[in-house]
Design an enzyme around this catalytic site. Structure first.
Site, PDB file in Angstrom:
ATOM      1  N   ASP A  94     -50.553  21.138 -21.770  1.00 60.00           N
ATOM      2  CA  ASP A  94     -51.444  22.111 -21.913  1.00 60.00           C
ATOM      3  C   ASP A  94     -51.239  23.474 -21.467  1.00 60.00           C
ATOM      4  O   ASP A  94     -50.514  23.622 -20.841  1.00 60.00           O
ATOM      5  CB  ASP A  94     -52.706  21.638 -21.267  1.00 60.00           C
ATOM      6  CG  ASP A  94     -54.292  22.233 -21.719  1.00 60.00           C
ATOM      7  OD1 ASP A  94     -55.181  21.767 -21.310  1.00 60.00           O
ATOM      8  OD2 ASP A  94     -53.922  23.046 -22.971  1.00 60.00           O
ATOM      9  N   SER A  95     -51.953  24.442 -22.043  1.00 57.81           N
ATOM     10  CA  SER A  95     -51.605  25.948 -21.934  1.00 57.81           C
ATOM     11  C   SER A  95     -51.997  26.384 -20.510  1.00 57.81           C
ATOM     12  O   SER A  95     -51.842  27.589 -20.183  1.00 57.81           O
ATOM     13  CB  SER A  95     -52.034  26.842 -23.026  1.00 57.81           C
ATOM     14  OG  SER A  95     -53.714  26.408 -23.264  1.00 57.81           O
ATOM     15  N   GLY A  96     -53.051  25.910 -19.911  1.00 60.33           N
ATOM     16  CA  GLY A  96     -53.545  26.328 -18.425  1.00 60.33           C
ATOM     17  C   GLY A  96     -54.966  27.083 -18.717  1.00 60.33           C
ATOM     18  O   GLY A  96     -55.750  27.225 -17.686  1.00 60.33           O
ATOM     19  N   ASP A 148     -55.729  29.124 -25.047  1.00 62.91           N
ATOM     20  CA  ASP A 148     -57.448  29.276 -25.544  1.00 62.91           C
ATOM     21  C   ASP A 148     -58.100  29.454 -24.498  1.00 62.91           C
ATOM     22  O   ASP A 148     -58.272  29.279 -23.369  1.00 62.91           O
ATOM     23  CB  ASP A 148     -57.674  27.985 -26.446  1.00 62.91           C
ATOM     24  CG  ASP A 148     -57.819  26.705 -25.509  1.00 62.91           C
ATOM     25  OD1 ASP A 148     -56.850  26.594 -24.659  1.00 62.91           O
ATOM     26  OD2 ASP A 148     -58.390  25.773 -25.976  1.00 62.91           O
ATOM     27  N   GLN A 191     -61.862  25.584 -31.780  1.00 64.08           N
ATOM     28  CA  GLN A 191     -62.931  25.797 -30.850  1.00 64.08           C
ATOM     29  C   GLN A 191     -64.156  26.190 -31.803  1.00 64.08           C
ATOM     30  O   GLN A 191     -64.241  25.707 -33.098  1.00 64.08           O
ATOM     31  CB  GLN A 191     -62.902  26.930 -29.965  1.00 64.08           C
ATOM     32  CG  GLN A 191     -61.635  26.836 -28.696  1.00 64.08           C
ATOM     33  CD  GLN A 191     -61.931  25.921 -27.884  1.00 64.08           C
ATOM     34  OE1 GLN A 191     -62.912  25.411 -27.943  1.00 64.08           O
ATOM     35  NE2 GLN A 191     -61.076  25.505 -27.300  1.00 64.08           N
ATOM     36  N   GLY A 218     -62.847  21.825 -26.506  1.00 61.48           N
ATOM     37  CA  GLY A 218     -64.114  22.333 -26.487  1.00 61.48           C
ATOM     38  C   GLY A 218     -65.315  21.264 -26.492  1.00 61.48           C
ATOM     39  O   GLY A 218     -66.291  21.614 -26.620  1.00 61.48           O
ATOM     40  N   ASP A 268     -56.059  12.227 -24.823  1.00 61.04           N
ATOM     41  CA  ASP A 268     -55.544  12.142 -23.346  1.00 61.04           C
ATOM     42  C   ASP A 268     -56.868  12.177 -22.583  1.00 61.04           C
ATOM     43  O   ASP A 268     -57.850  12.750 -22.934  1.00 61.04           O
ATOM     44  CB  ASP A 268     -54.808  13.736 -22.991  1.00 61.04           C
ATOM     45  CG  ASP A 268     -55.707  14.807 -22.715  1.00 61.04           C
ATOM     46  OD1 ASP A 268     -56.000  15.435 -23.304  1.00 61.04           O
ATOM     47  OD2 ASP A 268     -56.034  14.661 -21.301  1.00 61.04           O
ATOM     48  N   CYS A 306     -55.457  -9.974 -19.390  1.00 61.66           N
ATOM     49  CA  CYS A 306     -54.396  -8.925 -19.330  1.00 61.66           C
ATOM     50  C   CYS A 306     -53.163  -9.415 -18.944  1.00 61.66           C
ATOM     51  O   CYS A 306     -53.069 -10.441 -17.879  1.00 61.66           O
ATOM     52  CB  CYS A 306     -55.073  -7.868 -18.413  1.00 61.66           C
ATOM     53  SG  CYS A 306     -53.851  -6.436 -18.257  1.00 61.66           S
ATOM     54  N   CYS A 308     -50.598  -7.417 -17.613  1.00 58.12           N
ATOM     55  CA  CYS A 308     -50.045  -6.480 -17.035  1.00 58.12           C
ATOM     56  C   CYS A 308     -49.236  -6.915 -15.661  1.00 58.12           C
ATOM     57  O   CYS A 308     -49.846  -8.006 -15.293  1.00 58.12           O
ATOM     58  CB  CYS A 308     -50.948  -5.066 -16.629  1.00 58.12           C
ATOM     59  SG  CYS A 308     -51.846  -5.184 -15.286  1.00 58.12           S
ATOM     60  N   CYS A 311     -52.126  -7.713 -13.155  1.00 55.17           N
ATOM     61  CA  CYS A 311     -52.934  -9.238 -13.542  1.00 55.17           C
ATOM     62  C   CYS A 311     -52.026 -10.227 -13.217  1.00 55.17           C
ATOM     63  O   CYS A 311     -52.650 -11.649 -13.425  1.00 55.17           O
ATOM     64  CB  CYS A 311     -53.709  -8.931 -14.643  1.00 55.17           C
ATOM     65  SG  CYS A 311     -54.985  -7.590 -14.912  1.00 55.17           S
ATOM     66  N   HIS A 337     -52.956  -1.080 -14.022  1.00 55.18           N
ATOM     67  CA  HIS A 337     -53.810  -1.794 -14.950  1.00 55.18           C
ATOM     68  C   HIS A 337     -54.574  -0.966 -15.849  1.00 55.18           C
ATOM     69  O   HIS A 337     -54.733  -1.240 -17.032  1.00 55.18           O
ATOM     70  CB  HIS A 337     -54.889  -2.818 -14.001  1.00 55.18           C
ATOM     71  CG  HIS A 337     -55.657  -3.363 -14.940  1.00 55.18           C
ATOM     72  ND1 HIS A 337     -55.648  -4.318 -15.932  1.00 55.18           N
ATOM     73  CD2 HIS A 337     -57.194  -2.883 -15.337  1.00 55.18           C
ATOM     74  CE1 HIS A 337     -56.671  -4.643 -16.727  1.00 55.18           C
ATOM     75  NE2 HIS A 337     -57.599  -3.712 -16.271  1.00 55.18           N
TER      76      HIS A 337
HETATM   77  N1  LIG Z   1     -62.176  17.717 -23.044  1.00 57.55           N
HETATM   78  C1  LIG Z   1     -62.457  18.991 -22.493  1.00 57.55           C
HETATM   79  C2  LIG Z   1     -61.019  19.545 -22.555  1.00 57.55           C
HETATM   80  C3  LIG Z   1     -59.850  19.270 -21.906  1.00 57.55           C
HETATM   81  C4  LIG Z   1     -58.777  20.181 -22.074  1.00 57.55           C
HETATM   82  C5  LIG Z   1     -57.348  19.640 -21.377  1.00 57.55           C
HETATM   83  S1  LIG Z   1     -56.598  18.450 -22.030  1.00 57.55           S
HETATM   84  C6  LIG Z   1     -55.193  18.369 -21.072  1.00 57.55           C
HETATM   85  C7  LIG Z   1     -55.185  18.273 -19.712  1.00 57.55           C
HETATM   86  C8  LIG Z   1     -54.097  17.908 -18.860  1.00 57.55           C
HETATM   87  C9  LIG Z   1     -52.613  17.972 -19.326  1.00 57.55           C
HETATM   88  C10 LIG Z   1     -52.796  18.177 -20.814  1.00 57.55           C
HETATM   89  C11 LIG Z   1     -53.809  18.384 -21.637  1.00 57.55           C
HETATM   90  C12 LIG Z   1     -58.748  21.303 -22.760  1.00 57.55           C
HETATM   91  N2  LIG Z   1     -57.659  21.879 -22.777  1.00 57.55           N
HETATM   92  C13 LIG Z   1     -57.493  23.291 -23.559  1.00 57.55           C
HETATM   93  N3  LIG Z   1     -56.362  23.990 -23.583  1.00 57.55           N
HETATM   94  N4  LIG Z   1     -58.690  23.559 -24.627  1.00 57.55           N
HETATM   95  C14 LIG Z   1     -59.859  22.852 -24.327  1.00 57.55           C
HETATM   96  O1  LIG Z   1     -60.589  23.237 -25.004  1.00 57.55           O
HETATM   97  C15 LIG Z   1     -59.961  21.860 -23.451  1.00 57.55           C
HETATM   98  C16 LIG Z   1     -60.894  20.879 -23.602  1.00 57.55           C
HETATM   99 ZN   LIG Z   2     -54.124  -5.760 -16.023  1.00 58.51          ZN
END
Ligand SMILES: NCc1cc(CSc2ccccc2)c2nc(N)[nH]c(=O)c2c1
Ligand SMILES: [Zn+2]
Length: 373
Positions: A94-96, A148, A191, A218, A268, A306, A308, A311, A337
């Site tokens: 993710d971009s931070g 973003d 967004q 978002g 994710d 399960c 895994c 389990c 798990h």
């Molecule tokens: N569901 C809320 C959410 C979560 C993440 C984080 S997703 C993530 C977390 C950790 C590692 C990789 C991706 C987001 N990231 C960005 N850049 N923009 C969003 O609008 C946004 C909204």
């Molecule tokens: Zn399991």
């Protein structure tokens, strides 16, 4: 040659669900896919071998966190994130921007970027589209996210409109700053809050930039699930059919089903490892809070259906004991798990799409998990 190639294999007959295959420099990803989050270059307590055993195809990591610790320069010197963490399959970062908003106070957004305080040391820092892309290029993930702003929820319409338009301008700066588009695929992030016309505007502006993949940002920011699903229902048809669609930071099992049905390919969420740490497990018979006294003498597996490692080898009583004693092995067993549970659920969703029986599978899953339909 771009860094990734997406094959749309089929669309499920009764829903908007799709089966796809995403080719990346570090391997192929079958979609729909759940991607475990490894914020600090580790999916907490799990080894790469265990993640492969579980069936994880791609893991996520985080620009903001790795910039602060250990520093993207160190990861670069190590040969990039794959070498640093000994993971030879795909990685997405993710971009931070989102982490700045969720972790740091005293932040100020300008056209240039975001000023904020390091949530660990308190020092003043500045993250811009160019800085975020520089860090993501150094980390070397196969898929990198544009810088973003994830607007707060709720937010007024004018704020949402100004914010998405700035996010589009930032997206253009990310494209210009990106050093290796042939090795790392840069995804744009749509967004617009819960406003359908703003979602349309954001999608149109970003589609013009022809990213290799697109995310819906978002959402899952505190809004009711019905609103999230409504916005998703409206937004996914605006996204290219032949490119991957990634719903960021989602979600729980029902959110995954609802997102797949509305045409999302990638998800994710920190949920499986986060709830594992307090002994809460997702099982085929619903949530099991294994630390509860109810399980003190329960010598059966966490989940009877399960297969895994947890389990197959350990009882609820033993796992409860470890969690109550704060034994790290207990958290490892619940994490193994929970990650396995979501990865396997997505495998079953892929099979159900192949056989055009996704809604039947969803109903059977909701029934046994205890979701109200
Ligand atoms: N569901 C809320 C959410 C979560 C993440 C984080 S997703 C993530 C977390 C950790 C590692 C990789 C991706 C987001 N990231 C960005 N850049 N923009 C969003 O609008 C946004 C909204
Ligand atoms: Zn399991």
């Amino acid at each position: 040659m771009t860094a990734i190639r997406f094959e749309l294999l089929k669309t499920e007959k009764h829903t908007g669900a799709r089966r796809g295959r995403l080719h990346t420099p570090h391997g192929v990803i079958e979609t729909p896919i759940f991607m475990p989050v490894g914020t600090l270059a580790t999916v907490k307590t799990l080894s790469p071998e265990e993640l492969k055993e579980i069936g994880a195809q791609i893991i996520l990591s985080n620009t903001y966190h790795l910039w602060l610790r250990p520093g993207h320069d160190i990861v670069k010197e190590a040969g990039g994130l794959h070498k640093f963490m000994n993971w030879d399959r795909p990685i997405l970062t993710d971009s931070g921007g989102f982490q700045v908003f969720s972790l740091s106070d005293l932040r100020k957004i300008t056209e240039e970027g975001v000023q904020f305080r390091n949530h660990l040391s308190g020092e003043k820092l500045f993250l811009s589209p160019e800085k975020a892309i520089e860090i993501e290029n150094d980390l070397g993930a196969d898929i990198i996210m544009a810088f973003d702003e994830c607007p707060p929820y709720p937010a007024d319409r004018q704020y949402l409109k100004d914010s998405l338009e700035r996010t589009t301008r930032w997206a253009k700066r990310c494209i210009a700053a990106h050093q290796r588009p042939d090795e790392q695929a840069l995804f744009g992030i749509i967004q617009g809050g819960m406003d359908k016309e703003l979602r349309r505007q954001s999608a149109e502006e970003l589609l013009e930039l022809d990213f290799p993949g697109y995310a819906v940002g978002g959402l899952s920011v505190g809004e009711p699930k019905e609103i999230m699903n409504e916005v998703l229902e409206f937004t996914t048809p605006l996204m290219p059919k032949n490119k991957p669609r990634y719903l960021m930071g989602v979600g729980s099992p029902d959110d995954l089903f609802e997102g797949v049905i509305r045409g999302i390919d990638m998800f994710d969420c920190v949920l499986p490892t986060r709830i594992a740490r307090n002994g809460t497990c997702m099982t085929s018979v619903g949530k099991v809070v294994v630390r509860n006294a109810t399980y003190a003498r329960d010598f059966g597996p966490l989940d009877p259906n399960c297969d895994c490692y947890t389990c197959k080898n350990y009882s609820r009583a033993y796992i409860r004991h470890l969690i109550k004693c704060d034994e790290v092995f207990g958290i490892r067993l619940t994490s193994i798990h929970n990650v396995h549970f979501l990865v396997t659920m997505m495998e079953n969703i892929r099979k159900a799409i192949d056989e055009d029986r996704l809604l039947e599978y969803k109903h059977a899953f909701y029934e046994s998990y205890g979701y109200n339909m």
